[in-house]
Enzyme design. Structure first.
Site, PDB file in Angstrom:
ATOM      1  CB  SER A  29      -1.245   1.141 -10.324  1.00 33.43           C
ATOM      2  OG  SER A  29      -1.012   2.462 -10.734  1.00 33.43           O
ATOM      3  NE  ARG A  37      -1.965  11.207  -2.951  1.00 33.14           N
ATOM      4  CZ  ARG A  37      -1.568   9.955  -3.119  1.00 33.14           C
ATOM      5  NH1 ARG A  37      -0.630   9.676  -4.006  1.00 33.14           N
ATOM      6  NH2 ARG A  37      -2.089   8.981  -2.406  1.00 33.14           N
ATOM      7  CG  ASP A  74      -8.214   2.975 -14.280  1.00 31.10           C
ATOM      8  OD1 ASP A  74      -7.867   4.167 -14.288  1.00 31.10           O
ATOM      9  OD2 ASP A  74      -7.444   2.042 -13.992  1.00 31.10           O
ATOM     10  CG  HIS A 104      -5.761   3.706 -11.216  1.00 31.53           C
ATOM     11  ND1 HIS A 104      -5.441   2.792 -12.203  1.00 31.53           N
ATOM     12  CD2 HIS A 104      -4.617   3.884 -10.487  1.00 31.53           C
ATOM     13  CE1 HIS A 104      -4.172   2.448 -12.096  1.00 31.53           C
ATOM     14  NE2 HIS A 104      -3.652   3.083 -11.055  1.00 31.53           N
ATOM     15  CG  ASP A 105      -7.557   4.790  -5.679  1.00 29.91           C
ATOM     16  OD1 ASP A 105      -6.451   4.582  -6.223  1.00 29.91           O
ATOM     17  OD2 ASP A 105      -7.768   5.755  -4.928  1.00 29.91           O
TER      18      ASP A 105
END
Length: 523
Positions: A240, A309, A467, A504-505
Site C-alpha cells: 500500500s 474510516r 483491489d 486492497h487488504d
C-alpha cells in the site's frame, strides 16, 4: 442497542453533574485555560448530552412518529464522556501500540515543500540479528495508519499487523534477516508528527506541522539506518503506502538498496485514490471539533474520524467479498428500517469507524494521506522537487526561512465558474492513456525516466485484481515501466479474483500467495 442507550444515560448523568460544577472546579479550569478556552470548555461540557431534535419535540402533532437516531445519540454521548477527561491532560488519547525503540535525530530535516523539522523522532522495532557486515537488513514500510509494531517482541507481546509474515522460516525470515519497521514521520505512534511538541515553542505542532511527502518519510528512515551503521539494505519491502515508499527508497538511494518489493502500491497516485482520500479528509475537517487542527486540549473530532474510516474501509475490501459475507441481510429484519446502521454491511462499517476513531490522530490522517496524494516518481516531478529543495537550501544558508507564511494558506474557495473539461496537456500523453486503460504498448516516458535508477535492481511487484483503491493496472504500470527502462529483473504477480476477493487488504491476509511470493523473491 442497549449499550448505546446506556452510554446516553451516562452522558445525561454527567451533564447533570456538570450543571452544578463547584467553584473549585471552575477555578481549576480557569487556571489551566485561557479565558476563551475556559468558555469553550464549559460550553462543550454542558452541551455534550444527547439532544432531542425539533422534529422529535413536535412529533405529538404529526401524523407519524419521528424516527429515533441512536447512532447520533451515541456520538453525542461519546463527546460528553470525552469531555469528562482531565482538563490538564486533555481528552486526546495517548496513541500507542506498546513498547518500541526510539531514534532521536537532532540534525534538521528539510522537507520537499520547504518545511523544516529542527529535530525529529523515529519509532522503530526490529526482529532477527544484524550480521557482522550489516548486509542482511530489510526495511519494512507500513501502510497509512500502521505503527512500527509489525510483529510481536519480547517487550511487546501484542500481535503485530504483519504477525504471520515475520519470523523464523517466514516470508521475512528472521533466521536470515534483520527486519526493521518504523512509524513514519507524520504519524502518531512514536514518530514526530502533528501531535508532537514543536521544540521552538514547546507547543504541539497541530496544523503548524509542515506538508510532507513520501520521499520525506524515506529520507527520515535512512537517517535511522545511518545511525544503525547500515549502508545498504538487503531489501526494501512495503505494501500500500509502503509499496510507494519501497519504490521511493530505491529511486532516492539506489546504491543503498539491493532488492525491492512493492505490493498493492503505485509509482504515482492516480485520480481515484486521490479523490477517495480527499473525501476522507473533508468529512474529518468539517467536524466542528477538528478546530482547524488545534483540538489537542479539547474533544478530538471523533465523529469525523469515524466517517473518514468508514469511507476508507469501503476502498479496502471488495464488493464480491461483501456480497458473500453480508449480502442484503439486515441486522434485525423484525424491526422497521432505520436511517442509522440497519443492513449488516452498514453495521460492519459503523463498527470499523467506531473502533478506529480514537486510535489514530486525526491530523496524522490528514498529513500522511496528503503525502500519498502528492506521490509521483515521474522525472518531471523529481526534477521540480530537486530544484525547489536547492532553492530552500540556499535560502537557509543565507539565514532565511524556507517557506513564506503568506503563501501556504489552504483555500477552500470554490471557483466562480463551474469546472469544465479541459483539453489534455503534457501531463497526459497517448501512451499514458493506453497505460491507464490497461493495454499499454509503451509506458509514459516521464515515468520510465523517473524509475531509471532501478534499472539494475531485482524488483517484485504484486497486485490484486479485486483491489479498487490501488487497481491491478497500477502495479502493471510499475512493471511495464521498469521493463521499458531496461530492467530485466522485474517479477510481476497479479492475484485474480478467483484467488483473492479481499481487495486492497489482501496483503494483510493472504500468507500463502502474498507471503509465498515474497519469501521466494527474498531467497
Amino acid at each position: 442497542m442497549g449499550s448505546i442507550h446506556g452510554v446516553a444515560r451516562s452522558a445525561r448523568s454527567l451533564s447533570a453533574l456538570l450543571r452544578h460544577e463547584s467553584v473549585s472546579t471552575r477555578n481549576r479550569l480557569a487556571a489551566v485555560c485561557s479565558s476563551t478556552q475556559y468558555a469553550t470548555a464549559r460550553r462543550s461540557l454542558h452541551n455534550g448530552r444527547p439532544r432531542k431534535s425539533q422534529s422529535a419535540a413536535a412529533s405529538n402533532n404529526s401524523s407519524n412518529p419521528a424516527l429515533s437516531f441512536p447512532c447520533l445519540d451515541a456520538q453525542d454521548a461519546k463527546s460528553a464522556l470525552l469531555s469528562a477527561r482531565s482538563i490538564e491532560s486533555g481528552p486526546e488519547p495517548s496513541y500507542t501500540t506498546g513498547h518500541h525503540e526510539q531514534f532521536r535525530c537532532e540534525d534538521p530535516l528539510l522537507l520537499d515543500w520547504g518545511g523544516v523539522l529542527p529535530e525529529f523522532d523515529i519509532a522503530y522495532e526490529t526482529w532477527g540479528q544484524l550480521n557482522a557486515d550489516k548486509s542482511n537488513a530489510i526495511l519494512l514500510h507500513t501502510g497509512l495508519s500502521a505503527s512500527s509494531h509489525a510483529h510481536s517482541t519480547e517487550a511487546n507481546s501484542k500481535p503485530g499487523w504483519w504477525e504471520k509474515f515475520i519470523g523464523p522460516g517466514k516470508p521475512l525470515d528472521t533466521n536470515k534477516h534483520f527486519v526493521i519497521c518504523t512509524n513514519v514521520i507524520g504519524g502518531c505512534y512514536g514518530s514526530t508528527g502533528p501531535s508532537s511538541i514543536d521544540p521552538s515553542d514547546g507547543k504541539r505542532y497541530a496544523t503548524r506541522f509542515p506538508i510532507l511527502t513520501i520521499d520525506d518519510m524515506v529520507r527520515a528512515q535512512f537517517r535511522l539506518l545511518d545511525s544503525l551503521g547500515i549502508q545498504k539494505l538487503y531489501a526494501s519491502v512495503g505494501s500500500s503506502m509502503g509499496g510507494m515508499q519501497s519504490l521511493a527508497a530505491g529511486v532516492l538511494f539506489p546504491e543503498r538498496v539491493e532488492k525491492i518489493v512493492s505490493i498493492s502500491g503505485c509509482a504515482r497516485s492516480h485520480p481515484y485514490s486521490i479523490a477517495m482520500r480527499h473525501t476522507q479528509r473533508q468529512v474529518l475537517m468539517v467536524d466542528p471539533k477538528w478546530a482547524r487542527g488545534f483540538y489537542y486540549d479539547s474533544i478530538p473530532p471523533h465523529s469525523g474520524m469515524k466517517l473518514a474510516r468508514e469511507i476508507a474501509t469501503v476502498t479496502y475490501r471488495s464488493g464480491p467479498e461483501w456480497e458473500k459475507r453480508f449480502g442484503r441481510k439486515r441486522a434485525d429484519p423484525s424491526k422497521q428500517p432505520a436511517l442509522c446502521p440497519d443492513f449488516l454491511i452498514e453495521t460492519y462499517l459503523d463498527h470499523a469507524g467506531e473502533k478506529f476513531c480514537l486510535e489514530y490522530d486525526p491530523n496524522s490522517l490528514l498529513y500522511v494521506s496528503k503525502a500519498m496524494d502528492l506521490f509521483d516518481l515521474g522525472q518531471a516531478q523529481q526534477t521540480e522537487t530537486k530544484k525547489r529543495r536547492a532553492e530552500y537550501e540556499a535560502n537557509i544558508a543565507e539565514g532565511g526561512k524556507t517557506v513564506d507564511a503568506s503563501n501556504i494558506a489552504c483555500s477552500l474557495t470554490l471557483p466562480e465558474k463551474p469546472y469544465e473539461e479541459q483539453p489534455s496537456v503534457a501531463a497526459s500523453t497517448p501512451a499514458m492513456d493506453q497505460s491507464v486503460a490497461g493495454g499499454a504498448e509503451a509506458p509514459p516516458q516521464d515515468l520510465v525516466a523517473g524509475l531509471a535508477p532501478l534499472k539494475n535492481h531485482p524488483v517484485l511487484v504484486m497486485g490484486v485484481a479485486s483491489d479498487i483503491l490501488f487497481p491491478a493496472w497500477q502495479q502493471r504500470e510499475i512493471a511495464e515501466t521498469l521493463r521499458a527502462g531496461g530492467n530485466e529483473k522485474v517479477q510481476h504477480i497479479e492475484l485474480g479474483e478467483d484467488v483473492s476477493m479481499f481487495g486492497h487488504d489482501t496483503f494483510l491476509l493472504d500468507l500463502k500467495n502474498i507471503g509465498g511470493a515474497v519469501e521466494e523473491f527474498l531467497r
